[in-house]
Design a protein around this motif. Structure first.
Motif, PDB file in Angstrom:
ATOM      1  N   ASP A 106      22.146  61.625  59.332  1.00  0.00           N
ATOM      2  CA  ASP A 106      22.155  63.008  59.789  1.00  0.00           C
ATOM      3  C   ASP A 106      23.596  63.434  60.008  1.00  0.00           C
ATOM      4  N   TYR A 151      26.659  66.831  59.111  1.00  0.00           N
ATOM      5  CA  TYR A 151      26.929  68.190  58.665  1.00  0.00           C
ATOM      6  C   TYR A 151      28.278  68.212  57.956  1.00  0.00           C
ATOM      7  N   PHE A 200      31.495  70.697  56.470  1.00  0.00           N
ATOM      8  CA  PHE A 200      32.177  71.960  56.730  1.00  0.00           C
ATOM      9  C   PHE A 200      33.357  72.117  55.784  1.00  0.00           C
ATOM     10  N   TYR A 241      36.939  74.259  56.123  1.00  0.00           N
ATOM     11  CA  TYR A 241      37.788  75.081  56.966  1.00  0.00           C
ATOM     12  C   TYR A 241      38.975  75.557  56.128  1.00  0.00           C
ATOM     13  N   LEU A 286      36.619  78.503  60.172  1.00  0.00           N
ATOM     14  CA  LEU A 286      35.440  77.973  59.494  1.00  0.00           C
ATOM     15  C   LEU A 286      35.073  78.873  58.325  1.00  0.00           C
ATOM     16  N   ARG A 326      29.341  76.096  56.211  1.00  0.00           N
ATOM     17  CA  ARG A 326      28.759  74.886  56.805  1.00  0.00           C
ATOM     18  C   ARG A 326      27.490  74.526  56.035  1.00  0.00           C
ATOM     19  N   PHE A 353      40.375  72.521  54.161  1.00  0.00           N
ATOM     20  CA  PHE A 353      40.004  71.190  54.624  1.00  0.00           C
ATOM     21  C   PHE A 353      38.497  71.031  54.602  1.00  0.00           C
ATOM     22  N   GLY A 388      30.828  66.098  60.003  1.00  0.00           N
ATOM     23  CA  GLY A 388      30.490  65.882  61.398  1.00  0.00           C
ATOM     24  C   GLY A 388      29.363  64.882  61.512  1.00  0.00           C
ATOM     25  N   THR A 389      29.675  63.736  62.091  1.00  0.00           N
ATOM     26  CA  THR A 389      28.668  62.700  62.302  1.00  0.00           C
ATOM     27  C   THR A 389      28.798  62.185  63.719  1.00  0.00           C
ATOM     28  N   GLY A 390      27.683  61.878  64.315  1.00  0.00           N
ATOM     29  CA  GLY A 390      27.749  61.351  65.674  1.00  0.00           C
ATOM     30  C   GLY A 390      28.505  62.294  66.578  1.00  0.00           C
ATOM     31  N   ASN A 391      29.519  61.797  67.202  1.00  0.00           N
ATOM     32  CA  ASN A 391      30.293  62.600  68.137  1.00  0.00           C
ATOM     33  C   ASN A 391      31.607  63.103  67.552  1.00  0.00           C
ATOM     34  N   GLN A 392      31.883  62.788  66.338  1.00  0.00           N
ATOM     35  CA  GLN A 392      33.202  63.088  65.816  1.00  0.00           C
ATOM     36  C   GLN A 392      33.154  63.854  64.502  1.00  0.00           C
ATOM     37  N   PHE A 393      34.293  64.434  64.212  1.00  0.00           N
ATOM     38  CA  PHE A 393      34.490  65.099  62.935  1.00  0.00           C
ATOM     39  C   PHE A 393      35.592  64.364  62.181  1.00  0.00           C
ATOM     40  N   PHE A 427      38.154  64.750  58.874  1.00  0.00           N
ATOM     41  CA  PHE A 427      38.729  65.749  57.986  1.00  0.00           C
ATOM     42  C   PHE A 427      39.412  65.096  56.793  1.00  0.00           C
ATOM     43  N   TYR A 470      43.423  67.295  68.135  1.00  0.00           N
ATOM     44  CA  TYR A 470      43.758  66.690  66.850  1.00  0.00           C
ATOM     45  C   TYR A 470      45.265  66.730  66.670  1.00  0.00           C
ATOM     46  N   TYR A 523      38.158  63.669  72.590  1.00  0.00           N
ATOM     47  CA  TYR A 523      37.293  64.811  72.848  1.00  0.00           C
ATOM     48  C   TYR A 523      36.626  64.680  74.206  1.00  0.00           C
ATOM     49  N   GLN A 541      28.777  69.606  72.316  1.00  0.00           N
ATOM     50  CA  GLN A 541      29.162  68.511  71.441  1.00  0.00           C
ATOM     51  C   GLN A 541      28.037  68.249  70.442  1.00  0.00           C
ATOM     52  N   ARG A 555      27.422  67.162  65.926  1.00  0.00           N
ATOM     53  CA  ARG A 555      27.926  67.164  64.553  1.00  0.00           C
ATOM     54  C   ARG A 555      27.617  68.474  63.836  1.00  0.00           C
TER      55      ARG A 555
END
Lengths: 112, 115
Positions: A31, A33, A35, A37, A47, A50, A91, A95-100, A102, B35, B48, B98, B100
């Motif tokens: 799962d 997302y 993006f 940018y 943005l 998405r 860019f 987005g996976t889990g808690n982080q993005f 790039f 970042y 974060y 928060q 994804r």
């Protein structure tokens, strides 16, 4: 590990023409997302579009659309009818889990 | 304000000095990200914050880097004993929560130059 790869450091397009920016990603998450940018010289990241990974239908936003190939882990951005204001760094992000994560960006030049 | 605000927009300092960078997120946004963008590079995740939870510091490059977020709003990123390799644009972003799937809204960044 999650990675996002943009293999085109620079691209150029004639005004009013169409250009496609490439992006591939690698994630073990099911799962996520995606993006795109845009970062103009003013530095602010904006943005553009998405895409939810669980959706097969490609996202579109006016002149911007994506070609999402989940099996190939590819997420390209198509800009139609390019305008001078589209010139910027683009860019791709995942987005996976808690982080993005790039990519390193593609610098797009629009030629009048 | 309507967007994410960062200050200062530019900072020039001597090697070895400490610097503080400030980020004021969009009102109501609970998630805040820092970042680092080096010349010609993509965005490197630093840290974060999500609400009152413990921050994810996994991206901080060394113990010279720290960040805090007071009252769940304004955040400061502190770099101690700056080195020349710290020169970069530091971007802050916030999102409604928060996750994804939440698009991040970015500030204009702080361009840090270490002499």
């Amino acid at each position: 590990a999650q990675t996002v790869t943009q293999s085109q450091p620079e691209m150029s397009v004639q005004e009013a023409e169409t250009v496609t920016l490439s992006c591939t990603y690698d994630t073990s998450e099911s799962d996520y997302y995606l993006f795109w940018y845009k970062q103009p010289p003013s530095r602010q990241m904006i943005l553009v579009i998405r895409q939810e990974a669980y959706k097969q239908q490609n996202a579109t936003e006016n002149r911007f659309s994506v070609n999402f190939q989940k099996a190939a882990k590819s997420f390209s951005l198509k800009i139609s009818d390019s305008q001078l204001g589209d010139a910027a760094m683009y860019f791709c992000a995942c987005g996976t889990g808690n982080q993005f994560y790039f990519g390193t960006g593609t610098s797009l030049t629009v030629i009048p | 304000g309507a967007g994410v605000s960062q200050s200062p927009s530019n900072k020039v300092t001597e090697k070895g000095k400490d610097v503080e960078l400030r980020c004021d997120p969009i009102s109501g946004h609970t998630a805040l990200y820092w970042y680092r963008q080096s010349l010609g590079q993509g965005l490197e995740f630093l840290i974060y914050f999500q609400g009152n939870s413990a921050p994810d510091k996994s991206g901080l490059p060394s113990d010279r880097f720290s960040a805090e977020r007071t009252g769940g709003s304004v955040s400061t990123l502190t770099i101690q004993r700056t080195q020349q390799e710290d020169s970069a644009v530091y971007l802050c972003a916030s999102s409604l929560e928060q996750g994804r799937n939440q698009p991040q809204h970015f500030g204009d960044g702080t361009r840090l130059s270490i002499l």
